[in-house]
Scaffold this active site. Sequence first.
Site, PDB file in Angstrom:
ATOM      1  N   SER A  88     -19.370  31.624  -8.592  1.00 35.88           N
ATOM      2  CA  SER A  88     -20.253  32.771  -8.707  1.00 35.88           C
ATOM      3  C   SER A  88     -21.573  32.471  -9.412  1.00 35.88           C
ATOM      4  O   SER A  88     -22.520  33.237  -9.295  1.00 35.88           O
ATOM      5  CB  SER A  88     -19.534  33.879  -9.467  1.00 35.88           C
ATOM      6  OG  SER A  88     -19.311  33.485 -10.822  1.00 35.88           O
ATOM      7  N   LYS A  91     -27.231  32.692 -16.649  1.00 32.89           N
ATOM      8  CA  LYS A  91     -26.511  33.551 -15.703  1.00 32.89           C
ATOM      9  C   LYS A  91     -26.609  34.996 -16.185  1.00 32.89           C
ATOM     10  O   LYS A  91     -26.456  35.272 -17.383  1.00 32.89           O
ATOM     11  CB  LYS A  91     -25.045  33.103 -15.647  1.00 32.89           C
ATOM     12  CG  LYS A  91     -24.197  33.822 -14.608  1.00 32.89           C
ATOM     13  CD  LYS A  91     -22.758  33.265 -14.591  1.00 32.89           C
ATOM     14  CE  LYS A  91     -21.945  33.806 -13.433  1.00 32.89           C
ATOM     15  NZ  LYS A  91     -20.590  33.238 -13.359  1.00 32.89           N
ATOM     16  N   SER A 121     -16.354  28.838 -10.928  1.00 33.18           N
ATOM     17  CA  SER A 121     -17.735  29.314 -10.798  1.00 33.18           C
ATOM     18  C   SER A 121     -18.830  28.430 -11.373  1.00 33.18           C
ATOM     19  O   SER A 121     -20.003  28.678 -11.118  1.00 33.18           O
ATOM     20  CB  SER A 121     -17.868  30.698 -11.413  1.00 33.18           C
ATOM     21  OG  SER A 121     -17.398  31.638 -10.496  1.00 33.18           O
TER      22      SER A 121
END
Length: 472
Positions: free
Chosen positions: A154, A79, A178
């Site tokens: 996310s 990420k 997330s």
Amino acid sequence: MQLLDLTIRQIHEGLKSKKFTSQEITKAYIEQIKKNDGIIGAYLSLTEDLALEQAKKADIEIEKNNEFPLLTGVPFAVKDAILVEGKIATAGSKILENYVSPYDATVIEKLKREGAVILGKTNLDEFAMGASTENSAFKITKNPHDTSRVAGGSSGGSAASVASNEAVFSLGSDTGGSIRLPASFCGVVGLNPTYGAVSRYGLIALASSLDQIGPFAKNVEDCKIVFKVISGKDKKDATNQNYNFEDSNLKLNGLKIGIPKEYFQEGIDKNVEKVVKDAIKKAEDAGAKITEISLPNSQYAIACYYIIVPSEASANLARYDGIKYGFSEKSAKDLLEVYLKSRGKGLGREPQRRIMLGTYALSSGYYDAYYKKAQEVRELIKKDFVNAFLKVDLIFSPVAPFTAFKVGEKANDPLSMYLVDMYTSAVKLAGLPALSLPAGKADGLPVGLQIIGNYFEESKILSVAEELENLL
Ligand code: GLN
């Protein structure tokens, strides 16, 4: 052999028996990303040179010694809120568009030590604020099961990269859902660890009392392999605990599973509910004792979360001032203008909204009414779970009330986007670990079962998830 379908263990066996090399696997993944990612949009940047260099090094290690760590030579995605030395880390924001990480996050250091191979950095909602990856300043990540739909957020890029065979596994972060939400939407396994189980050092912060890094993988075993490596004590994160993960062989037979009645009330899609209930039935058939439990204060989780997170975010994001980090507006006439213009242009709408909400909630006169009150409610939410775990071993619930929604459907409605976290945020306010296990499909789209455990009982979650994965 289909290189891209292999799990970590299968790759390990293949590397061991010299069926293929890490360089071959890595090149196959890079090729797949180049072919496929134009449609999916999982990656923000590729670290191709680093990947090839690491793969070459892994192959040399494997040649030298036939006993090597499970992750040696295995390609993964990160990420873009997690730092990889010398590589860009945008956190999905214009304000960090050209920010180069000066050091490795602890999780990256650990994975590098194992010989894992970094393919690139994945897309996310700006500063991890969102539930669909539509808040990214750069692009929207599409759901590999239906590209007219979102991947969840996310950590949408990390989930989609695994779901579309563009990475063997990936790292995400979970503040309110997330990891679990995009895992559920994309049909992969995602683990949100206990707060304090994994070092946050080198994770660009959203809300420091909630953020945790965790893995996405194709199956439960892979998830466990990665978690074992990234968890454990790190002096660089003061909230990190001395935690030694040990495998458990807990079985469904005789296990007490709590079903929170409040998580199956209004708002849940009937077809999603059916998939989750069918999975619970499977667990019962395998010998688990299913009991209804109550988590009465979970209904306040969203309200509480959206006071605490913006408050912490408003403090964490104060460092992006046009001076210390990233984008700086050149036309500014004085210092105040540097701040105002850099933040005005560099930060998107959602971070700006949360900075304003958070600053307000923390301001003198309102602190007691909002922030302090939210912290009190957080205690109540936590106590519900503590009480529940006196009676049950694990808690099962849906991850989300629905399957992946259409791109654009909620993008302009922040409140309905906040509600996506209705089953995931309470767990985080309590600091508990939880995993999203693919449980089946509703209307052709993946549905995740949320398996919640007591503090530092990831081993129980993982071993039960593994058994259930086989049954499903
Ligand atoms: N959707 C939640 C939020 O916007 C959760 C995000 C996260 O876990 N990083 O805050």
